[in-house]
Design a protein around this motif. Structure first.
Motif, PDB file in Angstrom:
ATOM      1  N   SER A 180       0.824  -1.207   0.000  1.00 45.54           N
ATOM      2  CA  SER A 180       0.000   0.000   0.000  1.00 45.54           C
ATOM      3  C   SER A 180       0.864   1.264   0.000  1.00 45.54           C
ATOM      4  O   SER A 180       1.956   1.283   0.582  1.00 45.54           O
ATOM      5  N   ARG A 181       0.361   2.296  -0.647  1.00 48.00           N
ATOM      6  CA  ARG A 181       1.104   3.557  -0.656  1.00 48.00           C
ATOM      7  C   ARG A 181       1.249   4.121   0.752  1.00 48.00           C
ATOM      8  O   ARG A 181       2.265   4.730   1.093  1.00 48.00           O
ATOM      9  N   ARG A 182       0.223   3.944   1.555  1.00 43.16           N
ATOM     10  CA  ARG A 182       0.249   4.360   2.951  1.00 43.16           C
ATOM     11  C   ARG A 182      -0.486   3.298   3.747  1.00 43.16           C
ATOM     12  O   ARG A 182      -1.647   2.999   3.471  1.00 43.16           O
ATOM     13  N   GLN A 218       8.014  -7.174   5.523  1.00 41.78           N
ATOM     14  CA  GLN A 218       8.764  -5.951   5.778  1.00 41.78           C
ATOM     15  C   GLN A 218       7.985  -4.683   5.390  1.00 41.78           C
ATOM     16  O   GLN A 218       8.494  -3.830   4.640  1.00 41.78           O
ATOM     17  N   PRO A 219       6.769  -4.521   5.892  1.00 41.75           N
ATOM     18  CA  PRO A 219       5.993  -3.342   5.495  1.00 41.75           C
ATOM     19  C   PRO A 219       6.510  -2.058   6.119  1.00 41.75           C
ATOM     20  O   PRO A 219       7.107  -2.060   7.197  1.00 41.75           O
ATOM     21  N   THR A 220       6.279  -0.963   5.430  1.00 47.02           N
ATOM     22  CA  THR A 220       6.435   0.361   6.017  1.00 47.02           C
ATOM     23  C   THR A 220       5.067   0.746   6.569  1.00 47.02           C
ATOM     24  O   THR A 220       4.093   0.824   5.808  1.00 47.02           O
ATOM     25  N   MET A 221       4.980   0.985   7.854  1.00 48.74           N
ATOM     26  CA  MET A 221       3.677   1.091   8.490  1.00 48.74           C
ATOM     27  C   MET A 221       3.733   2.037   9.681  1.00 48.74           C
ATOM     28  O   MET A 221       4.723   2.087  10.404  1.00 48.74           O
ATOM     29  N   THR A 222       2.654   2.784   9.866  1.00 54.52           N
ATOM     30  CA  THR A 222       2.488   3.598  11.066  1.00 54.52           C
ATOM     31  C   THR A 222       1.444   2.939  11.946  1.00 54.52           C
ATOM     32  O   THR A 222       0.350   2.610  11.479  1.00 54.52           O
TER      33      THR A 222
END
Length: 228
Positions: A180-182, A218-222
Motif C-alpha cells: 500500500s502507498r500508505r 517488511q511493510p512500512t507502516m504507522t
C-alpha cells in the motif's frame, strides 16, 4: 527490517483527530497525483465514528473510491457485510464504494472492486484482533496460501470459525497490504499493544499472523495505539 512508526495516544479524541488527518491527506494526495484516491478501509465498530465525521466534510468524495480490506462471504443485505456498512456512510457523500466480490443478490451482478480499480491503495487502514490476525488472515487451513499468493486477494476460512461470524472471507492479501502507498495499523488497548509487541519481537516464530507479516513482508507502516 520493517519500518514501523509507533504513535501512542492516551486520549480518544486526539487519536480520532490524527486518524481523520490520515484520511484527509490520503484523499488529497491521490487526487493531486492521479486525479482520484483509493482507500481500503477496515470494518468493525471503532473506525465508523471517524468515517461518519469525515463523510460530512467536503473532501472531493466524487473522486474517491472505497473498498473494504476484507469481506465476509455474504450478500450485502446481510448484517455481516462490511461493504454495506461502508456504502451507508460514504455513498451519500458522493464516494464510490465497491465490494471485493459481486453481490449475488444483485441482478445484473456488479463487478468486483479489483476489476474496476487497481491496487495499491492510497491508504489502507488495518486493524488487528486479540489473536494477532489482521484483515482476514487467520491461522487455519488457508494460512500458508494467504502468505504465499501473488494475487491481490485471497479466499480464507478461519479456524476455528469466529462464533459471531462463522463464514468464509475474502481478504486483500498480505503482499498487497504491504504494498500500500500508505499503511496504518490501529490498535486499541494495552492487551492488543502487548500482542503487537510480542508479534514484532518474535517475527515468523510468533503464533500471531501479525508477527509473520512484519518479518516476512517488511511493510512500512504507522501504528496508532490507543491506550485509553
Amino acid at each position: 527490517m520493517s519500518e514501523i512508526e509507533r504513535l501512542t495516544f492516551d486520549d480518544q479524541n486526539e487519536l480520532h483527530a490524527a486518524l481523520a488527518d490520515e484520511m484527509r491527506r490520503a484523499i488529497a494526495s491521490g487526487r493531486e497525483k492521479r486525479g482520484s484516491a483509493l482507500l481500503a478501509l477496515s470494518g468493525g465498530s471503532s473506525p465508523f465514528p471517524i468515517y461518519r465525521s469525515l463523510a460530512e466534510e467536503d473532501l472531493g468524495w466524487a473522486d474517491v473510491t472505497i473498498i473494504p480490506v476484507d469481506e465476509r462471504l455474504v450478500p450485502e443485505n446481510d448484517k455481516l457485510s462490511n461493504t454495506a456498512k461502508l456504502r451507508e456512510v460514504f455513498e451519500p457523500a458522493g464516494a464510490r464504494v465497491l465490494g471485493l466480490f459481486p453481490d449475488p443478490e444483485t441482478d445484473p451482478l456488479p463487478p468486483s472492486a479489483l476489476d474496476v480499480v487497481d491496487l495499491p491503495a492510497d491508504l489502507l487502514w488495518l486493524g488487528m484482533g486479540g489473536d494477532g490476525h489482521f484483515a482476514s488472515v487467520f491461522p487455519g487451513p488457508d494460512y500458508e496460501r494467504a502468505f504465499a499468493t501473488e494475487d491481490d486477494t485471497v479466499f480464507v476460512n478461519p479456524f476455528p470459525m469466529p462464533a459471531g461470524a462463522p463464514v468464509g472471507r475474502l481478504s486483500i492479501s498480505p503482499r498487497a497490504i504491504a504494498d500500500s502507498r500508505r499503511l496504518i495499523l490501529v490498535i486499541a488497548g494495552r492487551d492488543k499493544r502487548a500482542v503487537f509487541d510480542r508479534a514484532l519481537a518474535e517475527g515468523t516464530a510468533s503464533p500471531y499472523p501479525m508477527g509473520r507479516f512484519l518479518e516476512e513482508l517488511q511493510p512500512t507502516m504507522t501504528v496508532y495505539e490507543g491506550l485509553f
